[in-house]
Design a protein around this motif. Structure first.
Motif, PDB file in Angstrom:
ATOM      1  N   VAL A   1      14.729   9.925  -6.468  1.00 15.09           N
ATOM      2  CA  VAL A   1      14.935   8.493  -6.276  1.00 15.09           C
ATOM      3  C   VAL A   1      15.597   8.296  -4.922  1.00 15.09           C
ATOM      4  N   PHE A   2      15.009   7.417  -4.111  1.00 11.56           N
ATOM      5  CA  PHE A   2      15.621   6.976  -2.860  1.00 11.56           C
ATOM      6  C   PHE A   2      16.034   5.535  -3.098  1.00 11.56           C
ATOM      7  N   PHE A   3      17.338   5.314  -3.151  1.00 10.61           N
ATOM      8  CA  PHE A   3      17.936   4.029  -3.525  1.00 10.61           C
ATOM      9  C   PHE A   3      18.539   3.404  -2.273  1.00 10.61           C
ATOM     10  N   PHE A   4      17.735   2.626  -1.549  1.00 12.34           N
ATOM     11  CA  PHE A   4      18.174   1.998  -0.305  1.00 12.34           C
ATOM     12  C   PHE A   4      19.016   0.770  -0.600  1.00 12.34           C
TER      13      PHE A   4
ATOM     14  N   PHE B   1      11.261  14.002   6.929  1.00  9.16           N
ATOM     15  CA  PHE B   1      12.538  13.416   7.319  1.00  9.16           C
ATOM     16  C   PHE B   1      13.609  14.491   7.316  1.00  9.16           C
ATOM     17  N   LYS B   2      14.700  14.206   8.007  1.00 13.02           N
ATOM     18  CA  LYS B   2      15.885  15.061   7.975  1.00 13.02           C
ATOM     19  C   LYS B   2      17.081  14.148   8.166  1.00 13.02           C
ATOM     20  N   ASN B   3      17.899  14.030   7.119  1.00 12.92           N
ATOM     21  CA  ASN B   3      19.075  13.158   7.154  1.00 12.92           C
ATOM     22  C   ASN B   3      20.278  13.930   6.623  1.00 12.92           C
ATOM     23  N   THR B   4      21.452  13.602   7.151  1.00 14.87           N
ATOM     24  CA  THR B   4      22.684  14.255   6.718  1.00 14.87           C
ATOM     25  C   THR B   4      23.249  13.520   5.514  1.00 14.87           C
ATOM     26  N   ALA B   5      23.663  14.300   4.521  1.00 16.02           N
ATOM     27  CA  ALA B   5      24.173  13.750   3.265  1.00 16.02           C
ATOM     28  C   ALA B   5      25.668  13.929   3.139  1.00 16.02           C
TER      29      ALA B   5
ATOM     30  N   ASN C   1      12.516   3.437   8.173  1.00 19.72           N
ATOM     31  CA  ASN C   1      11.200   3.155   8.738  1.00 19.72           C
ATOM     32  C   ASN C   1      10.092   3.871   7.972  1.00 19.72           C
ATOM     33  N   ASN C   2      10.343   5.129   7.583  1.00 19.27           N
ATOM     34  CA  ASN C   2       9.333   5.881   6.831  1.00 19.27           C
ATOM     35  C   ASN C   2       8.948   5.174   5.531  1.00 19.27           C
ATOM     36  N   PHE C   3       9.912   4.550   4.881  1.00 19.33           N
ATOM     37  CA  PHE C   3       9.637   3.850   3.630  1.00 19.33           C
ATOM     38  C   PHE C   3       9.320   2.363   3.862  1.00 19.33           C
ATOM     39  N   GLY C   4       9.372   1.934   5.114  1.00 19.95           N
ATOM     40  CA  GLY C   4       9.000   0.557   5.436  1.00 19.95           C
ATOM     41  C   GLY C   4       9.991  -0.493   4.988  1.00 19.95           C
TER      42      GLY C   4
ATOM     43  N   GLY D   1       0.778  -1.220   0.000  1.00 20.73           N
ATOM     44  CA  GLY D   1       0.000   0.000   0.000  1.00 20.73           C
ATOM     45  C   GLY D   1       0.814   1.276   0.000  1.00 20.73           C
ATOM     46  N   ILE D   2       2.048   1.239  -0.450  1.00 21.74           N
ATOM     47  CA  ILE D   2       2.883   2.444  -0.402  1.00 21.74           C
ATOM     48  C   ILE D   2       2.779   3.271  -1.690  1.00 21.74           C
ATOM     49  N   ILE D   3       2.469   2.616  -2.812  1.00 16.35           N
ATOM     50  CA  ILE D   3       2.300   3.365  -4.060  1.00 16.35           C
ATOM     51  C   ILE D   3       1.119   4.325  -3.890  1.00 16.35           C
ATOM     52  N   GLY D   4       1.334   5.572  -4.263  1.00 18.24           N
ATOM     53  CA  GLY D   4       0.294   6.582  -4.141  1.00 18.24           C
ATOM     54  C   GLY D   4       0.282   7.277  -2.787  1.00 18.24           C
TER      55      GLY D   4
END
Length: 188
Positions: A36-39, A11-15, A107-110, A2-5
């Motif tokens: 793109v978030f490429f985990f 979030f706040k992350n250091t790059a 966690n946000n992206f599961g 159920g994540i599509i849509g």
């Protein structure tokens, strides 16, 4: 899942990004852009550098399409820099790497593996409204194909820009699309 849509969560992350000082990235930084978030599971591993190098080979194409790219693992931004400085494959990567040692983004992206502390091998494409349009999750031993990611983003962008049109299997930019209608039911 159920994540599509669904919309991405704050979030706040250091790059770490080659040639730049460390900097923070939030959902506000991608507002109005494709991203793109490429985990991947971890720095200094085996399949991960092959995938990240493959993504680096497509980075100029993605930038030309107006797409921001973020490599994400549960390592720190310091670890990302050390890997970049010591790996021939990772040295080719000029896109940003986000540290996610607090596991907020995973966690946000599961995609955080329970009891392991590592992210799954997962890709998410987020549209300019912050809505997840594409996702792919593979097992740890199966690498992804960045050229196929580019194709999927082109299709998602086309679909967004051409309401009433859909992109069939293996659709490539410039190929015919379909206009779903009652006339097509049972004829494809």
């Amino acid at each position: 899942m159920g994540i599509i849509g669904s919309s991405i969560k704050p979030f706040k992350n250091t790059a770490f990004q080659a040639g730049k000082d460390f900097y923070d990235v939030t959902e506000a930084d991608i507002a109005g852009k494709w991203a793109v978030f490429f985990f991947y599971p971890a720095d200094f591993t085996f399949v991960c550098p092959t995938e990240l190098e493959d993504l680096a080979d497509q980075y100029a194409t993605l930038q030309g399409m107006g797409v921001e790219v973020f490599g994400v693992s549960t390592d720190t931004h310091f670890c990302h820099k050390a890997w970049h400085d010591t790996s021939e494959k990772i040295a080719k990567c000029t896109y940003a790497f986000l540290g996610d040692q607090n596991h907020d983004l995973s966690n946000n992206f599961g995609v955080l593996r329970d009891g392991v502390g590592l992210a799954d091998r997962a890709t998410f494409v987020v549209d300019p409204d912050g809505v997840i349009q594409v996702m792919e999750i593979t097992p740890e031993g199966v690498g992804r194909n960045a050229a196929e990611l580019v194709r999927k983003i082109k299709a998602a962008k086309y679909w967004r820009e051409h309401p009433g049109q859909v992109c069939p299997a293996k659709w490539e930019e410039g190929a015919e699309t379909l206009a779903p209608s009652l006339d097509l039911v049972g004829k494809l």
